[in-house]
Design a protein around this motif. Structure first.
Motif, short mmCIF file in Angstrom:
data_model
loop_
_atom_site.label_atom_id
_atom_site.label_comp_id
_atom_site.label_asym_id
_atom_site.label_seq_id
_atom_site.Cartn_x
_atom_site.Cartn_y
_atom_site.Cartn_z
N ALA A 213 0.83 -1.21 0.00
CA ALA A 213 0.00 0.00 0.00
C ALA A 213 0.86 1.26 0.00
O ALA A 213 0.50 2.27 -0.61
N GLU A 214 2.01 1.20 0.66
CA GLU A 214 2.90 2.36 0.71
C GLU A 214 3.40 2.74 -0.68
O GLU A 214 3.66 3.91 -0.94
N VAL A 215 3.53 1.74 -1.56
CA VAL A 215 4.00 2.00 -2.92
C VAL A 215 2.84 2.43 -3.81
O VAL A 215 2.87 3.51 -4.42
N ARG A 216 1.82 1.61 -3.89
CA ARG A 216 0.73 1.92 -4.84
C ARG A 216 -0.08 3.14 -4.42
O ARG A 216 -0.71 3.80 -5.25
N GLY A 217 -0.03 3.49 -3.13
CA GLY A 217 -0.80 4.64 -2.67
C GLY A 217 -0.04 5.94 -2.68
O GLY A 217 -0.66 7.01 -2.57
N HIS A 218 1.29 5.90 -2.82
CA HIS A 218 2.07 7.13 -2.68
C HIS A 218 3.09 7.35 -3.80
O HIS A 218 3.54 8.49 -3.97
N ASP A 219 3.47 6.33 -4.55
CA ASP A 219 4.41 6.53 -5.65
C ASP A 219 3.64 6.91 -6.91
O ASP A 219 2.51 6.46 -7.12
N PRO A 220 4.23 7.74 -7.78
CA PRO A 220 3.54 8.12 -9.02
C PRO A 220 3.34 6.93 -9.94
O PRO A 220 4.29 6.20 -10.24
N MET A 221 2.11 6.73 -10.40
CA MET A 221 1.80 5.56 -11.22
C MET A 221 2.60 5.55 -12.51
O MET A 221 3.02 4.48 -12.98
N ALA A 222 2.85 6.72 -13.08
CA ALA A 222 3.59 6.77 -14.35
C ALA A 222 5.01 6.25 -14.20
O ALA A 222 5.62 5.81 -15.17
N ALA A 223 5.55 6.29 -12.97
CA ALA A 223 6.90 5.80 -12.74
C ALA A 223 6.93 4.31 -12.38
O ALA A 223 8.00 3.73 -12.22
N LEU A 224 5.77 3.70 -12.26
CA LEU A 224 5.66 2.29 -11.89
C LEU A 224 5.19 1.42 -13.05
O LEU A 224 5.73 0.34 -13.28
N ASP A 225 4.18 1.87 -13.77
CA ASP A 225 3.45 1.03 -14.72
C ASP A 225 4.23 0.87 -16.02
O ASP A 225 4.37 1.81 -16.81
N GLY A 226 4.72 -0.36 -16.25
CA GLY A 226 5.49 -0.66 -17.44
C GLY A 226 4.69 -1.32 -18.54
O GLY A 226 5.26 -1.88 -19.47
N GLY A 227 3.35 -1.27 -18.44
CA GLY A 227 2.51 -1.88 -19.47
C GLY A 227 2.15 -3.31 -19.14
O GLY A 227 2.46 -3.83 -18.06
N THR A 228 1.51 -3.96 -20.06
CA THR A 228 0.95 -5.30 -19.82
C THR A 228 1.99 -6.28 -19.31
O THR A 228 1.73 -7.05 -18.37
N ASP A 229 3.18 -6.27 -19.89
CA ASP A 229 4.22 -7.20 -19.46
C ASP A 229 5.38 -6.51 -18.75
O ASP A 229 6.40 -7.14 -18.44
N GLY A 230 5.25 -5.22 -18.51
CA GLY A 230 6.31 -4.48 -17.81
C GLY A 230 7.46 -4.05 -18.68
O GLY A 230 8.43 -3.47 -18.18
N LEU A 231 7.36 -4.28 -19.99
CA LEU A 231 8.52 -4.06 -20.87
C LEU A 231 8.34 -2.90 -21.85
O LEU A 231 9.20 -2.68 -22.71
N ASP A 232 7.26 -2.15 -21.73
CA ASP A 232 6.98 -1.09 -22.71
C ASP A 232 8.12 -0.09 -22.80
O ASP A 232 8.52 0.33 -23.90
N ALA A 233 8.65 0.35 -21.66
CA ALA A 233 9.70 1.37 -21.67
C ALA A 233 10.97 0.85 -22.33
O ALA A 233 11.64 1.58 -23.09
N TYR A 234 11.32 -0.41 -22.07
CA TYR A 234 12.53 -0.98 -22.68
C TYR A 234 12.37 -1.04 -24.20
O TYR A 234 13.32 -0.76 -24.94
N ARG A 235 11.19 -1.40 -24.66
CA ARG A 235 10.96 -1.45 -26.11
C ARG A 235 11.15 -0.06 -26.71
O ARG A 235 11.79 0.11 -27.75
N ALA A 236 10.59 0.95 -26.05
CA ALA A 236 10.68 2.31 -26.58
C ALA A 236 12.13 2.81 -26.58
O ALA A 236 12.59 3.40 -27.58
N ILE A 237 12.85 2.56 -25.50
CA ILE A 237 14.24 3.04 -25.41
C ILE A 237 15.12 2.34 -26.44
O ILE A 237 15.87 2.98 -27.19
#
Length: 300
Positions: A213-237
């Motif tokens: 809860a400390e993470v999902r309730g207080h960290d910015p979602m855009a900095a956590l959510d990597g897409g369906t498999d968590g790899l979207d950012a790596y693909r883009a980079i």
């Protein structure tokens, strides 16, 4: 029956007694490090150094001190992380201010800094680097702190994060060698860079509801959510680098923080993007934490 985790502190209560009350309350709430968190929060709320808290332990809290400490403790007991309450955290031995749009710097990410420095072993070399998704700027600032002739760019989509990163660069003495830019991954910059570094969002969307809860309730979602498999950012980079090979200087490298179970998947993506020199670095817990990449000679 749910225990009463509220905390009331009298202005006449001595500081050391108040600290003991905090430790007891945090332990009852199941906080993992009740003594350390209580002491850190007390130092912040009472505006005391660690030495002052120890040497002036018998001094009464006073009305203002009791109110400040009670409020801070209440926020922690409600599940807000200490770093968010304090508004700052330490990383690489340096202080960093936080904002709602930035992650709290984690010790695991120091592995990324260490791996990056090994890629750039000449301390006095003139370098250009870019930190993608810079957030608080902790990675960028740590690298510039260790490489005094380097210039770095912190890139982020969040304006608030960039304001925070800029302030942290100034506060840590590297503001003259740091720039911040708003943009998505590599679209806003042009090379060549000696190092492209990133701790991107890498948590699969479906996993986010299961986080603490400390993470999902207080960290910015855009900095956590990597897409369906968590790899979207790596693909883009990686696709961005493959599409624009001039982004990397000759001999340049890429360093990416990864999730504990993503080494194979990110390695496959890197190979598909033309990287042939791929190295994994493990964190202190023994988990694969960083992938470092260099392109093949033909791709440079």
């Amino acid at each position: 029956m749910t225990p009463d985790l509220s905390l009331t502190l009298s202005p006449t209560l001595a500081r050391d007694a108040a600290l003991r009350r905090l430790v007891q309350a945090f332990a009852a709430a199941g906080i993992a490090n009740p003594r350390g968190e209580a002491r850190f929060l007390a130092e912040h709320a009472l505006d005391l150094s660690a030495a002052d808290l120890l040497l002036q332990g018998r001094t009464p809290l006073g009305a203002a001190g009791a109110q400040a400490l009670e409020a801070a403790a209440g926020r922690r007991l409600a599940g807000e992380p200490v770093a968010r309450i304090v508004g700052a955290w330490e990383f690489w031995g340096l202080p960093f201010a936080l904002s709602p749009e930035t992650l709290v710097p984690r010790p695991d990410t120091e592995t990324l800094v260490e791996a990056s420095l090994r890629l750039l072993p000449e301390r006095d070399r003139r370098l250009r680097l870019v930190d993608l998704g810079t957030g608080s700027g902790c990675i960028l600032v740590a690298l510039l702190h260790e490489r005094p002739h380097a210039f770095g760019i912190g890139l982020d989509r969040s304006r608030e994060a960039l304001v925070t990163a800029r302030a942290n660069a100034m506060a840590n003495g590297v503001g003259g060698r740091a720039a911040v830019l708003r943009g998505s991954w590599l679209d806003a910059v042009s090379g060549p860079f000696d190092l492209i570094v990133s701790n991107p969002p890498y948590i699969a969307s479906g996993v986010i509801p299961t986080l603490q809860a400390e993470v999902r309730g207080h960290d910015p979602m855009a900095a956590l959510d990597g897409g369906t498999d968590g790899l979207d950012a790596y693909r883009a980079i990686l696709a961005g680098i493959a599409r624009r090979p001039g982004l990397l200087a000759p001999g340049g490298a890429v360093a990416l923080e990864i999730g504990y179970d993503q080494a194979e998947a990110v390695t496959d993506l890197a190979e598909a993007a033309g990287f042939r020199e791929i190295t994994l670095t493990r964190d202190l817990a023994g988990q694969a934490r960083v992938v470092t990449l260099r392109p093949s000679l033909a791709a440079i």
